[in-house]
Design a protein around this motif. Structure first.
Motif, PDB file in Angstrom:
ATOM      1  N   VAL A 110      37.120  23.816  53.915  1.00  0.00           N
ATOM      2  CA  VAL A 110      37.237  24.252  55.312  1.00  0.00           C
ATOM      3  C   VAL A 110      38.050  23.228  56.105  1.00  0.00           C
ATOM      4  CG1 VAL A 110      35.958  24.759  57.435  1.00  0.00           C
ATOM      5  CG2 VAL A 110      35.075  25.544  55.232  1.00  0.00           C
ATOM      6  N   ALA A 111      37.746  21.955  55.903  1.00  0.00           N
ATOM      7  CA  ALA A 111      38.479  20.897  56.613  1.00  0.00           C
ATOM      8  C   ALA A 111      39.965  20.945  56.261  1.00  0.00           C
ATOM      9  CB  ALA A 111      37.888  19.540  56.278  1.00  0.00           C
ATOM     10  N   ASP A 112      40.275  21.176  54.997  1.00  0.00           N
ATOM     11  CA  ASP A 112      41.681  21.271  54.585  1.00  0.00           C
ATOM     12  C   ASP A 112      42.372  22.471  55.233  1.00  0.00           C
ATOM     13  OD1 ASP A 112      41.471  19.009  53.035  1.00  0.00           O
ATOM     14  OD2 ASP A 112      41.211  20.109  51.148  1.00  0.00           O
ATOM     15  N   ASN A 113      41.661  23.580  55.340  1.00  0.00           N
ATOM     16  CA  ASN A 113      42.235  24.763  55.991  1.00  0.00           C
ATOM     17  C   ASN A 113      42.528  24.486  57.467  1.00  0.00           C
ATOM     18  OD1 ASN A 113      42.089  26.232  53.626  1.00  0.00           O
ATOM     19  ND2 ASN A 113      40.170  27.229  54.168  1.00  0.00           N
ATOM     20  N   VAL A 114      41.612  23.790  58.119  1.00  0.00           N
ATOM     21  CA  VAL A 114      41.815  23.435  59.529  1.00  0.00           C
ATOM     22  C   VAL A 114      43.026  22.521  59.659  1.00  0.00           C
ATOM     23  CG1 VAL A 114      40.833  22.172  61.480  1.00  0.00           C
ATOM     24  CG2 VAL A 114      39.402  23.754  60.170  1.00  0.00           C
ATOM     25  N   ARG A 115      43.118  21.540  58.778  1.00  0.00           N
ATOM     26  CA  ARG A 115      44.261  20.620  58.839  1.00  0.00           C
ATOM     27  C   ARG A 115      45.576  21.345  58.545  1.00  0.00           C
ATOM     28  NH1 ARG A 115      40.405  17.098  56.194  1.00  0.00           N
ATOM     29  NH2 ARG A 115      39.610  15.681  57.771  1.00  0.00           N
ATOM     30  N   GLY A 116      45.526  22.347  57.709  1.00  0.00           N
ATOM     31  CA  GLY A 116      46.730  23.145  57.453  1.00  0.00           C
ATOM     32  C   GLY A 116      47.191  23.871  58.705  1.00  0.00           C
ATOM     33  N   ALA A 117      46.245  24.407  59.450  1.00  0.00           N
ATOM     34  CA  ALA A 117      46.593  25.077  60.710  1.00  0.00           C
ATOM     35  C   ALA A 117      47.119  24.066  61.726  1.00  0.00           C
ATOM     36  CB  ALA A 117      45.378  25.807  61.270  1.00  0.00           C
ATOM     37  N   LEU A 118      46.525  22.882  61.753  1.00  0.00           N
ATOM     38  CA  LEU A 118      46.987  21.845  62.670  1.00  0.00           C
ATOM     39  C   LEU A 118      48.393  21.360  62.315  1.00  0.00           C
ATOM     40  CD1 LEU A 118      43.730  19.739  63.080  1.00  0.00           C
ATOM     41  CD2 LEU A 118      44.802  21.200  64.801  1.00  0.00           C
ATOM     42  N   ALA A 119      48.741  21.427  61.044  1.00  0.00           N
ATOM     43  CA  ALA A 119      50.080  21.021  60.614  1.00  0.00           C
ATOM     44  C   ALA A 119      51.145  21.896  61.264  1.00  0.00           C
ATOM     45  CB  ALA A 119      50.191  21.067  59.094  1.00  0.00           C
ATOM     46  N   THR A 120      50.840  23.170  61.456  1.00  0.00           N
ATOM     47  CA  THR A 120      51.781  24.076  62.130  1.00  0.00           C
ATOM     48  C   THR A 120      52.014  23.611  63.566  1.00  0.00           C
ATOM     49  OG1 THR A 120      51.087  25.928  60.765  1.00  0.00           O
ATOM     50  CG2 THR A 120      52.206  26.472  62.816  1.00  0.00           C
ATOM     51  N   LEU A 121      50.934  23.215  64.234  1.00  0.00           N
ATOM     52  CA  LEU A 121      51.089  22.688  65.594  1.00  0.00           C
ATOM     53  C   LEU A 121      51.980  21.458  65.594  1.00  0.00           C
ATOM     54  CD1 LEU A 121      47.436  22.967  66.976  1.00  0.00           C
ATOM     55  CD2 LEU A 121      49.346  24.522  67.377  1.00  0.00           C
ATOM     56  N   ASP A 122      51.760  20.576  64.638  1.00  0.00           N
ATOM     57  CA  ASP A 122      52.573  19.361  64.547  1.00  0.00           C
ATOM     58  C   ASP A 122      54.036  19.673  64.296  1.00  0.00           C
ATOM     59  OD1 ASP A 122      50.448  17.671  65.021  1.00  0.00           O
ATOM     60  OD2 ASP A 122      50.088  17.242  62.903  1.00  0.00           O
ATOM     61  N   LEU A 123      54.298  20.654  63.446  1.00  0.00           N
ATOM     62  CA  LEU A 123      55.687  21.020  63.156  1.00  0.00           C
ATOM     63  C   LEU A 123      56.408  21.536  64.396  1.00  0.00           C
ATOM     64  CD1 LEU A 123      55.338  22.848  59.719  1.00  0.00           C
ATOM     65  CD2 LEU A 123      56.452  20.651  60.151  1.00  0.00           C
ATOM     66  N   ASN A 124      55.692  22.227  65.246  1.00  0.00           N
ATOM     67  CA  ASN A 124      56.306  22.817  66.436  1.00  0.00           C
ATOM     68  C   ASN A 124      56.333  21.873  67.627  1.00  0.00           C
ATOM     69  OD1 ASN A 124      56.853  25.338  65.254  1.00  0.00           O
ATOM     70  ND2 ASN A 124      54.746  25.981  65.570  1.00  0.00           N
ATOM     71  N   LEU A 125      55.563  20.805  67.574  1.00  0.00           N
ATOM     72  CA  LEU A 125      55.408  19.928  68.733  1.00  0.00           C
ATOM     73  C   LEU A 125      56.728  19.323  69.207  1.00  0.00           C
ATOM     74  CD1 LEU A 125      53.574  18.568  70.788  1.00  0.00           C
ATOM     75  CD2 LEU A 125      53.167  16.774  69.111  1.00  0.00           C
ATOM     76  N   ALA A 126      57.513  18.792  68.300  1.00  0.00           N
ATOM     77  CA  ALA A 126      58.769  18.149  68.704  1.00  0.00           C
ATOM     78  C   ALA A 126      59.711  19.141  69.384  1.00  0.00           C
ATOM     79  CB  ALA A 126      59.448  17.519  67.497  1.00  0.00           C
ATOM     80  N   HIS A 127      59.816  20.336  68.840  1.00  0.00           N
ATOM     81  CA  HIS A 127      60.696  21.352  69.415  1.00  0.00           C
ATOM     82  C   HIS A 127      60.212  21.756  70.812  1.00  0.00           C
ATOM     83  CE1 HIS A 127      63.541  24.648  69.492  1.00  0.00           C
ATOM     84  NE2 HIS A 127      62.560  25.440  69.865  1.00  0.00           N
ATOM     85  N   ILE A 128      58.926  21.965  70.944  1.00  0.00           N
ATOM     86  CA  ILE A 128      58.362  22.350  72.240  1.00  0.00           C
ATOM     87  C   ILE A 128      58.572  21.240  73.263  1.00  0.00           C
ATOM     88  CG2 ILE A 128      56.184  22.812  73.452  1.00  0.00           C
ATOM     89  CD1 ILE A 128      55.280  24.246  70.824  1.00  0.00           C
ATOM     90  N   THR A 129      58.309  20.012  72.862  1.00  0.00           N
ATOM     91  CA  THR A 129      58.463  18.872  73.773  1.00  0.00           C
ATOM     92  C   THR A 129      59.906  18.728  74.224  1.00  0.00           C
ATOM     93  OG1 THR A 129      56.612  17.767  72.684  1.00  0.00           O
ATOM     94  CG2 THR A 129      58.068  16.395  74.013  1.00  0.00           C
ATOM     95  N   ARG A 130      60.843  18.878  73.292  1.00  0.00           N
ATOM     96  CA  ARG A 130      62.274  18.804  73.646  1.00  0.00           C
ATOM     97  C   ARG A 130      62.647  19.906  74.630  1.00  0.00           C
ATOM     98  NH1 ARG A 130      63.402  17.726  68.424  1.00  0.00           N
ATOM     99  NH2 ARG A 130      63.847  19.884  67.987  1.00  0.00           N
ATOM    100  N   GLY A 131      62.153  21.116  74.373  1.00  0.00           N
ATOM    101  CA  GLY A 131      62.462  22.240  75.257  1.00  0.00           C
ATOM    102  C   GLY A 131      61.932  22.025  76.667  1.00  0.00           C
ATOM    103  N   ILE A 132      60.718  21.533  76.753  1.00  0.00           N
ATOM    104  CA  ILE A 132      60.129  21.261  78.074  1.00  0.00           C
ATOM    105  C   ILE A 132      60.919  20.158  78.780  1.00  0.00           C
ATOM    106  CG2 ILE A 132      58.102  20.360  79.259  1.00  0.00           C
ATOM    107  CD1 ILE A 132      56.410  21.796  77.087  1.00  0.00           C
TER     108      ILE A 132
END
Length: 68
Positions: free
Chosen positions: A40-62
Motif C-alpha cells: 500500500v505504501a509503495d502504491n501511495v508513493r507511486g501516485a506521489l511520483a506523478t505529482l513530483d514529475l509534474n511539479l517542475a512544469h507547473i511551477t515554471r508555468g505559474i
C-alpha cells in the motif's frame, strides 16, 4: 485585484496546497509502511511520483504567468 493578477495568484496557492497535501500523504505512507503494509505504501508513493514529475512544469508555468 485585477483578473490578470488573480489567476496566477490562485494557481500559486493551489500549487502550494498540492505540495502540502503530498507531504501529508507521504507521512501517512511512512506510517502505513511501518505497520507492515509495504504494498500500500509503495502504491501511495507511486501516485506521489506523478505529482513530483509534474511539479517542475507547473511551477515554471505559474512563474511565467506571474512575470507577465
Amino acid at each position: 485585484m485585477p483578473t490578470n493578477d488573480l489567476i496566477p495568484s490562485l494557481l500559486y496557492r493551489l500549487n502550494e496546497n498540492q505540495i502540502a497535501i503530498a507531504a501529508a500523504v507521504e507521512e501517512l505512507a511512512l506510517c502505513v509502511d511501518k505497520l507492515g503494509h509495504a504494498t500500500v505504501a509503495d502504491n501511495v508513493r507511486g501516485a506521489l511520483a506523478t505529482l513530483d514529475l509534474n511539479l517542475a512544469h507547473i511551477t515554471r508555468g505559474i512563474a511565467d504567468l506571474m512575470n507577465d
